[in-house]
Motif scaffolding. Structure first.
Motif, PDB file in Angstrom:
ATOM      1  N   TRP B  79     -27.329 -14.862  17.284  1.00 23.90           N
ATOM      2  CA  TRP B  79     -28.053 -13.671  17.685  1.00 23.90           C
ATOM      3  C   TRP B  79     -27.787 -13.427  19.171  1.00 23.90           C
ATOM      4  N   GLY B  86     -39.110 -15.816  31.296  1.00 23.82           N
ATOM      5  CA  GLY B  86     -40.249 -14.884  31.276  1.00 23.82           C
ATOM      6  C   GLY B  86     -39.944 -13.487  30.764  1.00 23.82           C
ATOM      7  N   ALA B  87     -38.750 -13.263  30.227  1.00 23.70           N
ATOM      8  CA  ALA B  87     -38.380 -11.931  29.748  1.00 23.70           C
ATOM      9  C   ALA B  87     -39.308 -11.452  28.630  1.00 23.70           C
ATOM     10  N   VAL B  88     -39.621 -10.168  28.658  1.00 19.52           N
ATOM     11  CA  VAL B  88     -40.310  -9.513  27.535  1.00 19.52           C
ATOM     12  C   VAL B  88     -39.195  -8.989  26.628  1.00 19.52           C
ATOM     13  N   MET B  89     -38.964  -9.641  25.520  1.00 18.44           N
ATOM     14  CA  MET B  89     -37.756  -9.399  24.738  1.00 18.44           C
ATOM     15  C   MET B  89     -37.902  -8.251  23.753  1.00 18.44           C
ATOM     16  N   ASP B  90     -38.085  -7.043  24.292  1.00 19.83           N
ATOM     17  CA  ASP B  90     -38.217  -5.883  23.409  1.00 19.83           C
ATOM     18  C   ASP B  90     -36.945  -5.031  23.443  1.00 19.83           C
ATOM     19  N   GLY B  91     -35.844  -5.593  23.925  1.00 22.28           N
ATOM     20  CA  GLY B  91     -34.596  -4.836  24.021  1.00 22.28           C
ATOM     21  C   GLY B  91     -33.533  -5.353  23.069  1.00 22.28           C
ATOM     22  N   ALA B  92     -32.325  -5.579  23.610  1.00 22.91           N
ATOM     23  CA  ALA B  92     -31.184  -5.906  22.763  1.00 22.91           C
ATOM     24  C   ALA B  92     -31.110  -7.390  22.382  1.00 22.91           C
ATOM     25  N   THR B  93     -31.707  -8.254  23.177  1.00 26.22           N
ATOM     26  CA  THR B  93     -31.579  -9.690  22.892  1.00 26.22           C
ATOM     27  C   THR B  93     -32.637 -10.133  21.892  1.00 26.22           C
ATOM     28  N   SER B  94     -32.261 -10.988  20.963  1.00 32.63           N
ATOM     29  CA  SER B  94     -33.261 -11.372  19.960  1.00 32.63           C
ATOM     30  C   SER B  94     -33.503 -12.867  19.872  1.00 32.63           C
ATOM     31  N   GLU B  95     -32.795 -13.663  20.673  1.00 35.44           N
ATOM     32  CA  GLU B  95     -33.132 -15.096  20.709  1.00 35.44           C
ATOM     33  C   GLU B  95     -32.969 -15.579  22.142  1.00 35.44           C
ATOM     34  N   GLU B  99     -34.764 -21.347  22.731  1.00 31.68           N
ATOM     35  CA  GLU B  99     -34.848 -21.661  21.295  1.00 31.68           C
ATOM     36  C   GLU B  99     -33.484 -22.099  20.764  1.00 31.68           C
TER      37      GLU B  99
END
Lengths: 336, 336, 336
Positions: B79, B86-95, B99
């Protein structure tokens, strides 16, 4: 007689005795006899084109022989290759086949290569530049996993399938029939199927519409081998006549050499040819013949459901025999 | 002294004693000595960029050590990864890399990672975010299969090649020369080649057009290591002068840091530099020097056919030594 | 009771006793007990969609059992498949699932298949055409690596994780909560997570905004299984109320069935739902509950950093347990 060549590039290159030796080895393996081990040996299987059966069956064949296969997808894993001697490589290609071959032969014990025709010019395609270049530059054996001219592992698996079903093959009627298909397809499989039947000394019947005759040099070789083995070659433009009385019906579509690379002309030319399909009714006219195809096959286009789903269908045996045939080839060329 | 680090990220991070230990192990393995087994150990080799030699040589190295490598193509198998804390992952990155790394370290015994520079900013690229993030988050060893800053497995294989050809390397003249190439290429290979020669205490000559000097911090490290080992570092802007009397000529093209990521400016700047090619005539001025390149190489652009096809060519040995060098690294870091 | 089915397609198809048998096997393997060997057995793992954890964990599971997995990327390695009975294949599809399945069952000992929903119609997707067709046509066992309806290997790994943390699970409160996410995601994971908790006889709480209820037939099955095991099913539209006092909090986003395949409508509908995120404060209201997610997870969107990085986080255990759960499944269905 054993198999004495370094490479396995095409059935046209070998003596019928050698092909019979490999068939015998394949059937031995299928019956549970252990072939010489390839423990510690690695095959690099390089795919310039997609594959399912070939990918799986080579991995499994190496596995069963105790060795292992590493798969390489040329499109994503390899750099764009240059094949011209003396080229000034300031364009799109970034690795010469000399380096690719000479590095690979330091890494592995054999190479297997799939490189389909480019469909620009038949004269160019029939030279099989990719696989012949690797065979020339590498010091390890090279195995053809389908080039423009041949698919010899398929042809050998076909010969194994015919042998295990018919026993004696001399002068038995084998019919390869062209079939309608929406796309213009390569000649490798029909060439190797004809050569396989010729090596078995069968009475080879080629059924195709006028203008769909395969490569003339290959046909000459088919005739020479078939006659030498007690059979012959006859060309039919009438599918029904060719199938009647046959003991093997092998269907396959291919493009005409006259229109090679001209998709539009090819499409127009075959407009009236949708009737070239193997049906249950046609199979009833055979001498209890069985049906062959290399797969993948388009159902109800190349062949009717009732043939594939009926008792005369040998296509799954053919697919399985890829493993046994390739084990025979691998043990002969890698295990030397 | 053995190799005491957990990871293998770059030749700049290790002492020359450690590099010599790994070279010795690689040459032991090449001579047939059995390295400690990695039976039951699995390496995940993660490719953010294409690869041929590295893919094959890591699989084969793990195989020969009794373990196994699982290849992961980051583009299609992984992915899109987030690296920011601390990123708020509401964009293009999904993992998040946290993790990815923490799951992978539950699955395998070591990670090997290839992540080329992005060519947007040298300051950003030189941080090697991808591999350094995995090394920070994973509990298992991480091996660099080429990042923006280094290609240490190539560098180690180069050091093995030089050692097996020269024996004593102290104060021997080694020349790395820039070469013209149609594309702007990364700095990892030249960095690791310079560091390799420096670890061997060679008299390191860097030949490049003005403005093509590699990373200044890396050059400082090269000088420190080379001087510490009895050699030195000298920079030439005249290729012929640098090659003359050298015992090793290593050719490689790379982009200028000043124009990093500006393909047009880079193209314009190197217009007059096509003369930077290693020819047979230049090799005649060496002290019976041999020719090195990491491959793939553009023939008659970076180096002339007569050099690659002649007796001074060491590029196939270099490629083969990737296997032995990586076996040394893997047994040192995975086999602990 | 052992596992008596040929295939492993969905947790809804099996008795709770069978699931408990597999959980026991997985925990045995994790504790070092040797499961029956799969030496000489090969699994073909066919991916119609990308995967990291599943690719790695199936390869490793087969490896640890002594067998091996061959990975097939359906997009590039397989021909476009036809699933319709009696189709005249003169269009885009070039191989019927009958041939694909019947060839594969000659090559390997089991198939594992990943085929996500097409997001055109829920009625169509819930039929799971791809995996059900392979299961119908192939003579070897078929394992679901995630279909439209279920991700049973994930569900089993979740059940293993819950069992190893809680011991007794009967009537313990398990909360599956919907989460906001920028994309419309499949239902397979929430279905299998609910079914896993139901098989364990837990008090299952489903928290989701109105209109986000999963497949109604699956919910009925969850209720039946949960009640049968001493637990129950309750649906909440208030996330805080559902989490309060739970011992397990499982977060996951999914698309609403009412807007299935309508990305725009789905986006609009969830505009006000960004509050559906699991935070540290919410976790403090649980009964020392732990946090679960199948990964990949979007940090600070589905769940806050402080939860993932804190002591209540079980996601890495879940990921690791994929290996042990799949070893249990493989040894039960392939090793028969």
């Amino acid at each position: 007689m054993a198999f004495v060549h370094r490479d396995f590039l095409g059935l046209a290159d070998y003596a019928s005795d050698e092909i019979r030796f490999l068939i015998g080895r394949a059937l031995d393996a299928k019956r549970g006899k252990r072939l010489p081990s390839l423990a510690g040996k690695t095959l690099a299987a390089i795919f310039f084109n997609p594959s399912l059966r070939t990918r799986l069956s080579f991995q499994i064949a190496m596995d069963r022989l105790g060795g292992r296969a590493i798969l390489v997808n040329a499109g994503s894993d390899l750099w764009a290759l240059e094949f011209d001697e003396g080229a000034v490589m300031d364009g799109a290609t970034s690795e010469h086949v000399k380096e690719a071959a000479r590095v690979l032969d330091r890494y592995v014990d054999a190479l297997a290569i799939r490189a389909f025709p480019m469909f620009r010019s038949w004269d160019q395609d029939r030279g099989d530049t990719v696989i012949r270049s690797f065979a020339r530059e590498a010091r390890v054996p090279v195995i053809n996993m389908e080039s423009a001219m041949e698919h010899p592992c398929q042809g050998l698996a076909d010969a194994v399938t015919i042998t295990e079903r018919l026993g004696t093959t001399t002068a038995r009627p084998f019919c390869l029939t062209w079939a309608w298909h929406p796309k213009a397809l390569p000649l490798a499989v029909p060439h190797s199927a004809l050569l396989a039947a010729a090596h078995l000394g069968m009475e080879v019947r080629l059924a195709c519409p006028p203008g769909y005759e395969p490569d003339s040099e290959t046909l000459a070789k088919v005739k020479e081998l078939a006659v030498g083995g007690g059979g012959g070659l006859e060309i039919f433009h009438d599918q029904a006549a060719a199938i009647k009385g046959a003991q093997v019906v092998y269907a396959k579509s291919w493009a005409s050499i006259a229109r090679w690379g001209d998709a539009e002309a090819e499409k127009a030319a075959r407009k009236e040819l949708r009737g070239w399909q193997v049906t249950g009714r046609a199979m009833e006219t055979t001498a209890e013949g069985f049906f062959m195809h290399c797969l993948p096959v388009r159902r109800n286009v190349v062949v009717a459901d009732e043939v594939l789903d009926g008792p005369a269908c040998a296509v799954y045996d053919e697919a399985e025999n890829r493993i046994w045939a390739q084990m025979a080839v691998l043990s002969a060329v890698v295990g030397r």
